[in-house]
Every structure is written in structure tokens, then in C-alpha cells.
Design an enzyme around this catalytic site. Structure first.
Site, PDB file in Angstrom:
ATOM      1  NE  ARG A  11      -1.515   2.753   2.350  1.00  0.00           N
ATOM      2  CZ  ARG A  11      -1.087   3.993   2.564  1.00  0.00           C
ATOM      3  NH1 ARG A  11      -1.129   4.909   1.575  1.00  0.00           N
ATOM      4  NH2 ARG A  11      -0.591   4.340   3.738  1.00  0.00           N
ATOM      5  CG  ASP A  12       3.200   4.525   2.856  1.00  0.00           C
ATOM      6  OD1 ASP A  12       2.653   5.456   2.234  1.00  0.00           O
ATOM      7  OD2 ASP A  12       4.135   4.705   3.642  1.00  0.00           O
ATOM      8  CG  HIS A 197       4.331   4.914   8.780  1.00  0.00           C
ATOM      9  ND1 HIS A 197       3.774   3.877   8.071  1.00  0.00           N
ATOM     10  CD2 HIS A 197       4.774   5.804   7.867  1.00  0.00           C
ATOM     11  CE1 HIS A 197       3.875   4.132   6.768  1.00  0.00           C
ATOM     12  NE2 HIS A 197       4.478   5.307   6.619  1.00  0.00           N
ATOM     13  CG  HIS A 199       8.657   7.560   5.204  1.00  0.00           C
ATOM     14  ND1 HIS A 199       8.291   7.709   3.883  1.00  0.00           N
ATOM     15  CD2 HIS A 199       7.596   6.964   5.801  1.00  0.00           C
ATOM     16  CE1 HIS A 199       7.069   7.246   3.694  1.00  0.00           C
ATOM     17  NE2 HIS A 199       6.612   6.794   4.840  1.00  0.00           N
ATOM     18  CB  CYS A 230       8.343  11.332   0.552  1.00  0.00           C
ATOM     19  SG  CYS A 230       7.518  12.731   1.321  1.00  0.00           S
ATOM     20  CG  ASN A 239       7.265   3.155   4.172  1.00  0.00           C
ATOM     21  OD1 ASN A 239       6.670   3.592   5.127  1.00  0.00           O
ATOM     22  ND2 ASN A 239       6.752   3.165   2.950  1.00  0.00           N
TER      23      ASN A 239
END
Lengths: 291, 291
Positions: A11-12, A197, A199, A230, A239
Site C-alpha cells: 500500500r504505502d 511509521h 521513513h 515521498c 519507508n
């Protein structure tokens, strides 16, 4: 309390890649992550397909997910998205809103107050439906428009979230360890299961993960190979990479239940599909001592 | 005791690049690093030019170094190298030997015992000459041939080093934070000023830097932009990037005296000279909040 890893790569990660993979490839990625022993996998996002083509066909991905120990989740940003998640029979919903007005306005077109209300509306429905709900606070450490974010403001927002689990997101990768340790401690002190979470945009991501654990984090997000990026920093990485994190955690004596070789193989497969090296370093350098 | 940063980019960094820069470029790199406020810069290596063409013309580099606050050093692996360093009037010598027999044999063609004796011979001459001597223990955490290295063995070797300062090198980038904190603590406990030389090969380098400080490290090596690599892991990245480390340290409230913008500009210049992106992430993503 054992640490829980959530792989957000499907997803991300993939949402921030230029290539849009068809549902069959994204489901395959989810299957490989579950097979590697990830206890949680963020599989899909129930958003408008014309706005986020990388996430098109979420229902097809969900329908192709395997049974087993892994819990698959989907991101929902409004009740329409949540309806789709229920119809797709996913057992966990992720909701997100920003800690700053500027970011929430630009990203979601609403105020922070409305974002919080929407999150709590979904949490309430999920509770009634027997679905796990996890709320992520975006830009919890720093915002591209407002700079450093006051931790007291984040704690105030986290206290108003009805979910049992709150994830603090360093969305643009600006946090440093002391900041992460401190904020995680404060939010964990509210009695909520707290996640981070992170990065690795400025190479602080893994040190921040260690700091989050020191602060009492029970959940860490990561994406296989460090998939993603990003949208607010075009040259920036995404991430922290799940396999690099697992390597570090093993060295710290923290069990994850994850099969490192299977994860590394998944990054190699993903790098082949994307036709470029991923940001993760372990899959290139090899584990040590070699397995 | 204030933390001291040593930029090893001109030596450990450029030595491991495919391109061999002429002395004038390497001296320019040293000047830029000194200008950015680095208190120490490892400028050259006095080795055989036919074996390490990247380090050819060390005397020319040394002759072009500026006066000022920065202390420039050279690596010497034998007395012939030390003689050259003295002739070049550098105020600091770095000596290195490995913590494992296999690495020392393959890398230097000698035993660990002989490596230690050579280091101490140079330290004794340096002391008599009023030159600072720093001894680096290579593969202090893991060896590509022997696997994990017993910390007791490293402490035993460090105790026999006559220099006031010992640097523990994670030459192949395999260490994890707990291991680094533990070994630094033990060596610092010998009463020696202790440094850590960390590579980010598996994305643990910055977390290891934090751990080294927790363990009592007084010196950290890093290379601007993360210049360099590892001859034992061709796909691997090199040293931790100085500017990324400074960004993290600023977040931790640890002063470094380094001008982050000048360092970032140096990485941009170096990336241009090399014609490829460097491994450092901060110079691509930008500092935060922006200066």
C-alpha cells in the site's frame, strides 16, 4: 509484549511508485510477505482509482489474499472507503489524518478536527463490525508546510482518537531518535498501543526505530525493500526496509518471527518487477553471517 | 567531553571509488571539509601508488592543505609510510590492523600479532615526533572470513595498543546497535579515548552511531556523502555520510561545530565530480526545517 511488524509495502510503498501494478502482482506481493511470516500486511487502499491508479482494483487484491496467520488490512479515508473494506471482508482498517492543518488541508481537503471526527466515525463502525481499527497520525514529527510539530499537540490528538492503537508517522522522514523516543513515550503513556511509521528520507529511520522501541512502541511499520517514496520530496526515499529492520532487530535480540531469507527474496523479486534497485541495503549486501 | 567528528572521505571514501582523482581535487575536497568546520579530516594514505592509484600523490595533497582549525591526517601501514607522513609534515597518523587473522593475512599479508607490533612501533615513533597517533582495529565486529568477532578478543587487542585513541571499525557494515554499545563500553573502560568507524552497508550505521555514543565513544568517523564502499561486498555502500550524521546529532542535541549547508554543498560538488548520486540521503532530501 512482543513487537509486531506491519509491512506496508503493497500500500504505502506501491502507492508512491511511478509504475502501477495490476492487482495480480500486488496480491502476489502480499502472499510473499505473508509467507515470509509478517504478522500484518497493509494490502490495499480504498481510494478513488482515478486519483490513485496504483491502488486500482483493491477488491481484486483482497479477493486473492491467502488465508493464514497474516492479518491483511486496507486504508480507508472516508466511510465510502470503509464500506468497500467491509464488502471486501478485510479484518483490519487503517485510517489516517494529519497532525497539522496545512497538511490535512492539502492532503485531504479538510480540517484536522474533521479528520479526527472521520477517523473516530470509522473506528466506531469497525468496533461494531468486529474489525480492528488502527489510526495513523501523519506528519506527527514534522510537516513540510509547518516545520517541527509540537509533541503536545500530537498527544492531544492521540488522546481523542477512539482506537486502541495509534501509529505515529514520520511521513516526510525528518524525525530524529530523541524526538521519536519522547513522543512514543507520551502516547504510550495514554494507555494506547503505540506504533511508529518511519521513513528513511534522511537516514535516521533505523535509529528512530530503535528509539521507538525504547519509548515503548509495540508496532513498527516498514516496507519490503524500502518500497515507496515521498510525494513531498521527489528525490527522497520511502519507508524503512522491512528486511533491514529485521536484521537490526535480530542483532538487538528482538524476535520478529520473520524469515529473513524469504524477505530478501521478495525484495529481489520486487526489484526485478520495478526494473530498478530498491532502497533497502540488506538484499544487496547479503545477511551476516550468511545463512 | 565534546564529540569529535573525523571525515574520512578523502581517504577511506575515495580509496574505494572506481575513479582515481588527481591530488588537486582531493586537496580541494579536504579544503571544503575543513571549511565546513570538520575538526579532523583523514586526507591521504601513504601506500604504494601502483597498488592504490586512488591515493597517488599523497605528498601533493598534503602540500596543498590549508592552515586552520582542522587537523589533517594520513594513513600509514608501515614505517615507510610513516616516514612519508613525517616528511609531508602531517600532524596526525592513522594506523590500522585487523582483529582477525584471516582478514589481516588477506589484507596486509601479516599476522594480527605483527599488525599490532607495527602499529605500536609507529605509535612510539609518533610520540617521539610529537605526532598524534590513532589506531584503528578493522573488522572489530564482524569479518567476511571468520563471521562475528568475539568482543573479548577485540578488548584484549585494544588493551595492547599503545595509542591513547583506539577506533573500532565495522569495516564490512555488519554490526548492530547492542553490539556496538557493548564493545565501545568495554574499550572505553580501558581508559582509552574510543572512536567508532561505521559503514552503512546494511542500514544499521546511523543507529550504531547513536549506540556508540551511548557506549561512551568520543570520536565518530564518517565520510561526506557516504563516499566509498567496501571491496568485500561489491554492491555495498560505504561509510555513514557525515552530513546525515550531523543532522541526526543536531536532533539529539549534540553539538558538532559543523556547518551543515557547507557539507551538503560539498556532497553536491562531489556527486558532480563522480557523475553519480552519493549514498548520503540528506543532500538529496534537504535539511529540515530548511535553513
Amino acid at each position: 509484549m512482543a513487537l509486531i511488524l506491519c509491512d506496508v509495502g503493497p500500500r504505502d510503498g506501491l502507492q508512491n511508485e511511478a509504475v502501477a501494478f495490476p492487482p495480480v502482482v500486488r496480491a502476489e506481493l502480499c502472499r510473499r510477505l505473508a509467507g515470509a511470516g509478517l504478522p500484518r500486511v497493509e494490502a490495499v487502499s480504498f481510494v478513488r482509482e482515478d486519483r490513485v491508479p496504483q491502488m486500482a482494483g483493491a477488491e481484486e487484491v483482497a479477493a486473492a489474499l491467502p488465508d493464514g496467520a497474516a492479518r491483511f488490512s486496507g486504508l480507508a479515508l472516508n466511510e465510502r472507503g470503509y464500506d468497500r473494506l467491509v464488502a471486501a471482508a478485510l479484518p483490519e482498517v487503517h485510517v489516517a489524518f494529519a497532525a497539522t492543518e496545512s497538511f490535512q488541508q492539502r492532503n485531504a481537503g479538510s480540517s484536522v478536527e474533521d479528520g479526527l471526527a472521520m477517523a473516530n466515525a470509522i473506528v466506531a463502525r469497525a468496533r461494531a463490525d468486529g474489525i480492528e481499527a488502527i489510526v495513523t497520525l501523519s506528519v506527527a514529527f514534522g510537516c513540510p508546510f509547518e516545520g517541527r510539530v509540537d509533541p503536545e499537540r500530537v498527544v492531544e490528538l492521540a488522546a481523542q482518537v477512539d482506537a486502541d492503537e495509534v501509529v505515529l508517522a514520520d511521513t516526510i522522514g525528518v524525525a530524529t531518535p530523541r524526538q521519536v523516543r519522547g513522543l512514543v513515550e507520551l502516547v504510550a503513556g495514554l494507555g494506547k498501543r503505540t506504533g511508529a511509521h518511519l521513513h528513511n528520507t534522511r537516514n535516521t529511520g533505523y535509529a528512530n526505530a530503535v528509539a521507538a522501541l525504547e519509548g515503548g512502541a509495540a508496532v513498527l511499520d516498514a516496507s519490503v525493500g524500502g518500497l515507496g517514496g515521498c510525494p513531498f520530496a521527489p528525490r527522497a526515499t520511502g519507508n524503512i526496509a522491512t528486511e533491514d529492520l529485521v536484521y537490526l532487530l535480530e542483532g538487538e535480540g528482538i524476535p520478529t518471527g520473520v524469515d529473513l531469507d524469504a524477505l530478501i527474496a521478495t525484495s529481489e523479486w520486487m526489484a526485478g518487477r520495478l526494473g530498478r534497485p530498491l532502497e533497502g541495503l540488506l538484499y544487496r549486501a547479503g545477511r551476516f553471517p550468511s545463512s
